[in-house]
Design a protein around this motif. Structure first.
Motif, short mmCIF file in Angstrom:
data_model
loop_
_atom_site.label_atom_id
_atom_site.label_comp_id
_atom_site.label_asym_id
_atom_site.label_seq_id
_atom_site.Cartn_x
_atom_site.Cartn_y
_atom_site.Cartn_z
N ARG A 150 48.76 8.78 -5.88
CA ARG A 150 48.80 7.83 -4.78
C ARG A 150 49.96 8.10 -3.82
NH1 ARG A 150 46.54 2.84 -3.93
NH2 ARG A 150 47.68 1.41 -2.55
N GLU A 151 51.11 8.46 -4.36
CA GLU A 151 52.30 8.63 -3.53
C GLU A 151 52.18 9.83 -2.59
OE1 GLU A 151 54.59 10.91 -7.20
OE2 GLU A 151 55.68 9.44 -6.00
N ASN A 152 51.17 10.66 -2.78
CA ASN A 152 51.00 11.84 -1.93
C ASN A 152 50.05 11.62 -0.76
OD1 ASN A 152 52.73 13.29 -3.61
ND2 ASN A 152 51.05 14.00 -4.91
N ARG A 153 49.66 10.38 -0.52
CA ARG A 153 48.73 10.10 0.56
C ARG A 153 49.22 10.59 1.93
NH1 ARG A 153 45.99 4.14 -0.61
NH2 ARG A 153 44.82 4.77 -2.48
N PRO A 154 50.52 10.48 2.24
CA PRO A 154 50.97 10.99 3.54
C PRO A 154 50.77 12.49 3.72
CG PRO A 154 52.61 9.51 2.59
CD PRO A 154 51.61 9.79 1.52
N TYR A 155 50.54 13.21 2.62
CA TYR A 155 50.41 14.67 2.68
C TYR A 155 48.96 15.14 2.47
CZ TYR A 155 55.44 14.18 1.91
OH TYR A 155 56.76 13.81 2.01
N LEU A 156 48.00 14.20 2.44
CA LEU A 156 46.62 14.57 2.11
C LEU A 156 46.04 15.59 3.09
CD1 LEU A 156 44.91 11.27 0.90
CD2 LEU A 156 45.53 13.28 -0.44
N ASP A 157 46.35 15.43 4.39
CA ASP A 157 45.79 16.37 5.37
C ASP A 157 46.26 17.79 5.09
OD1 ASP A 157 48.39 15.56 6.03
OD2 ASP A 157 48.11 16.02 8.16
N GLU A 158 47.53 17.95 4.71
CA GLU A 158 48.06 19.28 4.42
C GLU A 158 47.53 19.81 3.08
OE1 GLU A 158 52.41 19.67 5.73
OE2 GLU A 158 52.12 17.52 5.54
N LEU A 159 47.42 18.92 2.10
CA LEU A 159 46.95 19.35 0.78
C LEU A 159 45.49 19.78 0.82
CD1 LEU A 159 48.66 16.61 -1.42
CD2 LEU A 159 49.30 19.01 -1.28
N TYR A 160 44.64 18.97 1.48
CA TYR A 160 43.23 19.35 1.59
C TYR A 160 43.08 20.66 2.38
CZ TYR A 160 41.19 15.06 -0.33
OH TYR A 160 40.78 14.06 -1.17
N TYR A 161 43.92 20.84 3.38
CA TYR A 161 43.87 22.08 4.17
C TYR A 161 44.15 23.29 3.28
CZ TYR A 161 45.21 25.64 7.58
OH TYR A 161 45.32 26.81 8.30
N GLN A 162 45.16 23.16 2.41
CA GLN A 162 45.50 24.28 1.54
C GLN A 162 44.42 24.53 0.49
OE1 GLN A 162 47.76 26.50 2.03
NE2 GLN A 162 48.42 25.38 3.83
N ASN A 204 49.87 14.08 12.28
CA ASN A 204 50.29 15.47 12.39
C ASN A 204 49.29 16.25 13.25
OD1 ASN A 204 51.15 18.12 12.07
ND2 ASN A 204 51.61 17.88 9.89
N VAL A 205 49.53 16.29 14.55
CA VAL A 205 48.59 16.91 15.48
C VAL A 205 48.48 18.41 15.23
CG1 VAL A 205 48.15 17.42 17.92
CG2 VAL A 205 48.93 15.14 17.24
N LYS A 206 49.60 19.05 14.95
CA LYS A 206 49.57 20.49 14.75
C LYS A 206 48.72 20.87 13.54
CE LYS A 206 52.51 24.53 15.13
NZ LYS A 206 53.88 25.04 15.35
N GLN A 207 48.81 20.06 12.47
CA GLN A 207 47.98 20.33 11.30
C GLN A 207 46.50 20.23 11.66
OE1 GLN A 207 48.53 21.10 7.69
NE2 GLN A 207 46.47 21.58 8.35
N LYS A 208 46.15 19.23 12.47
CA LYS A 208 44.75 19.08 12.90
C LYS A 208 44.29 20.30 13.70
CE LYS A 208 44.58 14.02 13.09
NZ LYS A 208 43.63 13.87 11.97
N THR A 209 45.17 20.84 14.56
CA THR A 209 44.76 22.00 15.35
C THR A 209 44.47 23.20 14.45
OG1 THR A 209 47.03 22.82 15.73
CG2 THR A 209 46.15 21.21 17.30
N PHE A 210 45.26 23.39 13.40
CA PHE A 210 45.01 24.50 12.48
C PHE A 210 43.70 24.29 11.72
CE2 PHE A 210 49.44 25.62 13.15
CZ PHE A 210 49.41 27.01 13.05
N THR A 211 43.43 23.05 11.35
CA THR A 211 42.18 22.76 10.62
C THR A 211 40.98 22.98 11.52
OG1 THR A 211 43.43 21.08 9.39
CG2 THR A 211 41.04 21.07 9.15
N TYR A 212 41.05 22.46 12.76
CA TYR A 212 39.97 22.69 13.72
C TYR A 212 39.76 24.19 13.96
CZ TYR A 212 39.36 17.79 15.16
OH TYR A 212 39.07 16.46 15.20
N GLU A 213 40.86 24.92 14.04
CA GLU A 213 40.76 26.36 14.28
C GLU A 213 40.07 27.07 13.12
OE1 GLU A 213 43.50 30.19 15.65
OE2 GLU A 213 44.46 28.38 14.89
N LYS A 214 40.41 26.68 11.89
CA LYS A 214 39.75 27.28 10.72
C LYS A 214 38.25 27.03 10.76
CE LYS A 214 42.93 29.16 8.01
NZ LYS A 214 42.85 30.57 7.56
N LEU A 215 37.87 25.78 11.04
CA LEU A 215 36.45 25.45 11.09
C LEU A 215 35.76 26.18 12.25
CD1 LEU A 215 36.70 21.63 10.34
CD2 LEU A 215 35.55 23.34 8.91
N GLY A 216 36.45 26.28 13.37
CA GLY A 216 35.90 27.02 14.51
C GLY A 216 35.69 28.48 14.18
#
Length: 740
Positions: free
Chosen positions: A320-332, A360-372
């Motif tokens: 639970r305590e890692n919720r602020p990092y979920l976007d980065e963890l799922y990305y990895q 974290n806008v920059k993390q979103k851009t990397f995720t969008y780029e991967k999917l693209g």
């Protein structure tokens, strides 16, 4: 008698005050001023300074996608200046106006207190400072100036301490701060020299420095070497600075930077050691631990270590305590699956990364780029373009090289997307046109019924949210109750009852009252969730009226669709080298009875593609069409003489003459003939410098007899395909004007 006592008391008070003068070198005077300096003025100054440092730490956002700076603070280059200094006291005191301005910030207050301590409690008697706290005041003065980005005045203060108090117990710390100020002032050579004298000469003289001071000194040396691009030396002193880890924050950060340096040098084992040391360091700040796990994932290879790291990150996601990092963890997790060629799992986790709550806008851009990129690789260009478009929308102010590359890739897809959109829309309309009248009515009636159902569900959801969100949990009843139980407040009770009746009606008190089979009683029409069935969105006739019936309009739709399919075939063949999609588009347009001017170029391009693929049957099929139906064309001549380079099939003079002839057709307002002639010529001009001119002329001709949207698409094709030419730049200007 009383008079005598008063005189004695006055004399005593006067004597005490006189003994506390800054000009009297007495035990009382020295201790009185030292105590006032330490526990009054300097205490308040240090509190303000610590508050300022805390604000910097809270406000600073690390960019974990780049190498972290050793010191977590961002200075602005254009703010570095050399103020007018009053050096009367030896350390660069500013005028009163400037001090008053700075006093509104924590570091300004700290500087003000340091100056006050020096001015009010300094005991410089016969060139010797008798107040043992004044060197602390000068150090605080320099540190406050450092954080306010006034490095030269800061160096003045540090130099004054070093020159005036060479035996002070804080002299080593002062030298370290002076070195840091010199690094910020682009004088890293001096910083390196002074730090080596402090650390290495002290070692030779066997004079022990505290471990915390050594860590600070080695950290400053590492900063200086990174600034001077001496990465190997920087690594050496980062290693030294992390041997003891007394300062857990700076020490952990130094370890992280060290790991990043190893990673950038592709020394994955050394990087993993550094990141694992952070993970195993019990006192390490949590953010570094989390990103150490992420960095380990970035450095993993396609072996057993990758599976171990993947399992660990999956465990971290569950906490639970890692919720602020979920976007980065799922990305990895997605990245690891992609490395293992599990593309579906990668896409699933990238999407989870996007759904995770994060700013974290920059993390979103990397995720969008991967999917693209995944969709681009799978030839899903329309979907890839939508992901690149998302990056541009959320990071519009970014100007780095990566963003420009993505923007260019997105722009290259623009004409393709427009052509695909034209094909999709025209296909849909032509499909409806081909239906019988009853079939058309049934088609749109189903659409209207689905639309009504969706609108009803949305309206009911909104009403439920208003009733149970705003009423029972919202601000309105909170203000009404103010600590009272809901049913003790008659006003709230009445309001809730009426809202219940609006939604459910007057239902009988019985089991399963919410079932749809239970009918409400006395429910008024205005209380029900109603949909306006007379809305034009639900009017069948309005949809049927939009179906084109004129032969001219239907033919135009078909012609535009076929032209778009042909252009798509060329784009996939020439620009994207995607032979599969090129064949699909060209074969389809070939089967749709295209206009006469498209038949020859379609067969030519299909002949080239199948010839490269080694498909003899298909190659001969299209070759025979060209040789039989168009024996005198340049295409036929090239097929008959396969050993002659294509660029020699048409001489430069012939090309120029062809352009003149085509241009005269255009000037004579024979626009359709112009387009047809250019389509015939284009396949023989693949290496000609005049190719952009023909394409631009073709776009001009299209604009003369077709609609503005088709004209814009034609110009966008020229702008994207020949962007570096004069014709491409002209096309860009026209597209810009058409977009206004």
């Amino acid at each position: 008698m009383n008079y005598t006592k008063k005189i004695v008391l006055v004399i005593a008070v006067f004597s005490v005050l006189n003994s506390c003068s800054t000009r009297k070198d007495t035990v009382i005077s020295r201790n009185w001023h030292a105590l006032n300096t330490k526990y009054n003025v300097l205490f308040n100054g240090k509190e303000a300074f610590n508050k300022g440092v805390e604000q910097i730490n809270e406000g600073y956002k690390d960019d974990w996608f780049t190498q972290l700076p050793i010191e977590p603070i961002q200075f602005e280059e254009d703010k570095i200046n050399i103020p007018n200094l009053n050096t009367g006291m030896g350390a660069g005191f500013n005028d009163d106006n400037n001090e008053a301005e700075k006093a509104t910030t924590p570091f300004g207050i700290a500087e003000e207190k340091a100056v006050k301590a020096i001015q009010k409690h300094g005991m410089n008697i016969k060139d010797v400072e008798r107040n043992r706290q004044i060197d602390d005041a000068y150090l605080l003065l320099g540190k406050a100036r450092y954080y306010e980005q006034r490095f030269i005045p800061a160096i003045e203060a540090f130099n004054y301490v070093i020159a005036t108090y060479p035996d002070a117990n804080l002299i080593a710390e002062t030298k370290i701060w002076r070195a840091k100020a010199n690094i910020r002032n682009d004088n890293e050579e001096f910083a390196i020299e002074s730090m080596k004298l402090l650390l290495q000469v002290k070692d030779t003289l066997e004079v022990d420095l505290p471990e915390i001071t050594r860590e600070q000194g080695y950290t400053a040396l590492a900063m200086a070497y990174i600034k001077s691009d001496s990465i190997e030396h920087a690594k050496k002193y980062l290693i030294k600075s992390t041997e003891t880890l007394n300062n857990r924050n700076q020490g952990t950060r130094n370890l992280f930077v060290l790991g990043q340096i190893y990673s950038s040098q592709h020394k994955k084992d050394s990087a993993s050691l550094a990141f694992n040391k952070i993970i195993n360091f019990r006192k390490a700040p949590y953010k570094y631990k989390m990103h150490a796990h992420i960095e380990l994932a970035k450095n993993s290879t396609n072996d057993s270590t990758s599976a171990t790291i993947l399992d660990k990150i999956q465990d971290l996601i569950k906490e639970r305590e890692n919720r602020p990092y979920l976007d980065e963890l799922y990305y990895q997790v997605g990245y690891l699956h992609e490395q293992n060629d599990s593309i579906n799992l990668a896409v699933d986790n990238y999407n989870k990364s996007l759904r995770a709550r994060s700013d974290n806008v920059k993390q979103k851009t990397f995720t969008y780029e991967k999917l693209g990129n995944i969709n681009y690789k799978n030839s899903e260009y329309v979907l890839a373009s939508s992901y690149y478009d998302s990056i541009i929308n959320i990071a519009a102010d970014t100007l780095n090289l990566r963003f420009r590359r993505i923007k260019r890739k997105h722009k290259n897809l623009a004409s393709l997307i427009n052509f695909e959109k034209t094909v999709s829309e025209n296909d849909s309309i032509l499909k409806i046109v081909a239906l019988s009248k009853p079939e058309q009515e049934a088609f749109f009636q189903k659409y209207i019924d689905d639309l009504k159902q969706k609108d009803e569900e949305a309206a009911q959801l909104k009403l439920n949210q208003q009733a149970f969100g705003d009423t029972f949990g919202g601000n309105q009843l909170k203000s009404l109750n103010k600590g009272k139980w809901y049913f003790y407040n008659s006003q709230s009770l009445s309001f809730g009852k009426s809202e219940f009746a609006k939604i459910w009606g007057n239902r009988a008190l019985e089991d399963n009252w919410r079932w749809s089979g239970k009918r409400a009683t006395n429910r008024t029409a205005e209380d029900s969730v109603a949909i306006d069935t007379k809305n034009v969105r639900y009017d069948l006739a309005s949809y049927l009226e939009t179906i084109p019936t004129e032969k001219e309009k239907i033919d135009t739709l078909s012609i535009n669709r076929n032209q778009a399919l042909y252009e798509l075939g060329i784009i996939y063949k020439e620009q994207f080298k995607d032979t599969k999609l090129a064949i699909a588009r060209l074969e389809r347009v070939n089967s749709l009875n295209p206009s006469k001017e498209l038949i020859l170029p379609i067969n030519w391009h299909l002949y080239q593609i199948y010839n490269e693929l080694g498909n003899a049957i298909k190659t001969n099929l299209h070759k025979n069409i060209i040789l039989t139906d168009y024996p005198t064309t340049k295409f036929a001549q090239v097929i008959k003489n396969p050993n002659k380079p294509i660029e020699e099939a048409v001489s430069v003079n012939e090309i120029e003459e062809s352009y003149k002839e085509t241009y005269y057709l255009y000037k004579e307002a024979k626009f359709e003939e112009t387009v047809a002639k250019i389509n015939d010529i284009l396949p023989t001009l693949q290496d000609s410098k005049l190719l952009p001119k023909f394409e631009l002329l073709k776009a001009y001709a299209i604009g003369k007899y077709q609609d503005i949207e088709t004209y814009k698409i034609a110009m966008e094709f020229v702008a994207v395909s020949y962007g570096n030419t004069e014709e491409g730049r002209k096309a860009k200007e026209i597209v810009k004007q058409l977009s206004k």
